[in-house]
Enzyme design. Sequence first.
Site, PDB file in Angstrom:
ATOM      1  N   LYS A   1      52.606  67.713  39.327  1.00  0.00           N
ATOM      2  CA  LYS A   1      53.530  67.047  38.409  1.00  0.00           C
ATOM      3  C   LYS A   1      54.905  66.850  39.061  1.00  0.00           C
ATOM      4  O   LYS A   1      55.528  65.823  38.867  1.00  0.00           O
ATOM      5  CB  LYS A   1      53.688  67.850  37.116  1.00  0.00           C
ATOM      6  CG  LYS A   1      52.371  68.241  36.449  1.00  0.00           C
ATOM      7  CD  LYS A   1      51.760  67.143  35.616  1.00  0.00           C
ATOM      8  CE  LYS A   1      50.325  67.368  35.178  1.00  0.00           C
ATOM      9  NZ  LYS A   1      50.020  68.618  34.523  1.00  0.00           N
TER      10      LYS A   1
ATOM     11  N   ASP B   1      54.246  78.616  31.569  1.00  0.00           N
ATOM     12  CA  ASP B   1      53.589  77.483  32.223  1.00  0.00           C
ATOM     13  C   ASP B   1      54.666  76.417  32.398  1.00  0.00           C
ATOM     14  O   ASP B   1      55.084  75.777  31.440  1.00  0.00           O
ATOM     15  CB  ASP B   1      52.442  76.975  31.332  1.00  0.00           C
ATOM     16  CG  ASP B   1      51.778  75.719  31.903  1.00  0.00           C
ATOM     17  OD1 ASP B   1      52.221  75.215  32.954  1.00  0.00           O
ATOM     18  OD2 ASP B   1      50.808  75.244  31.266  1.00  0.00           O
TER      19      ASP B   1
ATOM     20  N   TRP C   1      48.123  72.104  26.082  1.00  0.00           N
ATOM     21  CA  TRP C   1      48.068  73.064  27.205  1.00  0.00           C
ATOM     22  C   TRP C   1      48.243  74.490  26.692  1.00  0.00           C
ATOM     23  O   TRP C   1      47.590  75.417  27.186  1.00  0.00           O
ATOM     24  CB  TRP C   1      49.096  72.715  28.276  1.00  0.00           C
ATOM     25  CG  TRP C   1      48.812  71.397  28.937  1.00  0.00           C
ATOM     26  CD1 TRP C   1      49.600  70.294  28.948  1.00  0.00           C
ATOM     27  CD2 TRP C   1      47.632  71.033  29.672  1.00  0.00           C
ATOM     28  NE1 TRP C   1      48.998  69.269  29.636  1.00  0.00           N
ATOM     29  CE2 TRP C   1      47.798  69.699  30.082  1.00  0.00           C
ATOM     30  CE3 TRP C   1      46.449  71.703  30.005  1.00  0.00           C
ATOM     31  CZ2 TRP C   1      46.820  69.005  30.825  1.00  0.00           C
ATOM     32  CZ3 TRP C   1      45.474  71.024  30.744  1.00  0.00           C
ATOM     33  CH2 TRP C   1      45.668  69.699  31.141  1.00  0.00           C
TER      34      TRP C   1
HETATM   35  C1  LIG Z   1      48.806  69.332  33.845  1.00  0.00           C
HETATM   36  C2  LIG Z   1      49.114  70.580  33.137  1.00  0.00           C
HETATM   37  C3  LIG Z   1      48.248  71.675  33.158  1.00  0.00           C
HETATM   38  C4  LIG Z   1      46.897  71.646  33.835  1.00  0.00           C
HETATM   39  O1  LIG Z   1      47.027  71.727  35.201  1.00  0.00           O
HETATM   40  P1  LIG Z   1      45.744  71.740  36.159  1.00  0.00           P
HETATM   41  O2  LIG Z   1      46.404  71.943  37.491  1.00  0.00           O
HETATM   42  O3  LIG Z   1      45.057  70.438  36.007  1.00  0.00           O
HETATM   43  O4  LIG Z   1      44.885  72.880  35.777  1.00  0.00           O
HETATM   44  C5  LIG Z   1      48.636  72.833  32.504  1.00  0.00           C
HETATM   45  N1  LIG Z   1      49.809  72.904  31.862  1.00  0.00           N
HETATM   46  C6  LIG Z   1      50.675  71.862  31.813  1.00  0.00           C
HETATM   47  C7  LIG Z   1      51.954  72.002  31.077  1.00  0.00           C
HETATM   48  C8  LIG Z   1      50.345  70.668  32.449  1.00  0.00           C
HETATM   49  O5  LIG Z   1      51.193  69.631  32.410  1.00  0.00           O
END
Ligand SMILES: *Cc1c(COP(=O)(O)O)cnc(C)c1O
Length: 353
Positions: free
Chosen positions: A192, A168, A101
């Site tokens: 998540k 993030d 990511w």
């Molecule tokens: C799942 C995830 C993403 C991607 O998220 P999307 O909503 O599918 O764009 C980005 N960063 C992390 C840490 C993730 O777990």
Amino acid sequence: MKKHNFSAGPSILPQEVLKKASEAVIDFNGLGLSLIEISHRSKDFIAVMDKAQALVKELLELPEGYSVLFVQGGASTEFLMAPYNLLPEGGKAAYVDTGAWSKKAITEAQRFGETVVVASSKDKGYNYIPKGYDVPADADYIHFTSNNTIFGTQLKDFPGGDVLKVVDMSSDIFSRKLDFSQFDVVYAGAQKNMGPSGTTLVIVKDAIFGKSGRNVPAMLDYAVHAKAGSMFNTPPVFPVYVSMLTLEWLKEKGGVEAIEKLNNEKAELLYNEIDNNPAFVGFAAKEDRSNMNVTFTLADESQKEKFDAIAAAAGISGINGHRSVGGYRASIYNAMPIESVQVLVNAMQELNK
Ligand SMILES: *Cc1c(COP(=O)(O)O)cnc(C)c1O
């Protein structure tokens, strides 16, 4: 049989949230109308948006001067919104590379200007968190991935001094107490730890609005969404509503501090089994282990069929590792009861019988 859902994302939500959400799809607030067929400008939906934003502020103890946004495009769109809003022409962005990511975030930033990777754990297949690196004082911001969903590592510290911090937090927001006053932008895809996919929570310090000086398109401009109260265009009404329900659930559970305690107990239970059961090997370096995504492999790959059969018989779902890592990954987000973790631990012990 109701399964034990260890999926990495979209992932487990509290049963009571799913029940309330399904009822609102048929009849919301006794209006005789579905939540998803009323105007987002109706007083009933505005109350949902207001409550969702207020709960984020309350649960994370956000100081004054931050806006809470619910936008679309997933965390992946934030990979580019962050540099678009924060990185001036000729500026410099700093990134810590802790996995897939982070890499995607770096790739997007490179489209906007100089992007320095100040540290990376690529040398060991991303099984640890780099430490003791320098952050250039002239960087416009530094970007971290707080929890590496795929590799099962988690940051404990966010170094960088006075440099603006962008995080993030997709897979560990609301899982542990953090001082949010140190952050300037935090983003998290809902799917998540908060709700269904379709909305991204963005927490942004108002002081950074307009910082890049770029001609940012309206839909990608934090200030536009903040000013419009996340109603610049039609918001993702159902994901926002379910997120609000999950945050209400979390508040009833005692908030972030209480869930952190439970999350630590769940993680300890599972890591203890990994460390003490000779059939399994942990993937992440011990001091960097995630309390959300627990990654491990079999000591003897030839036992895979047997273990998968035991797990399936126990109603365990979603423990296959990411295709880039292999092995297993048990995601034990906020909504996962400790009883389900115990079911997994029992299955791991069953393998040796
Ligand atoms: C799942 C995830 C993403 C991607 O998220 P999307 O909503 O599918 O764009 C980005 N960063 C992390 C840490 C993730 O777990």
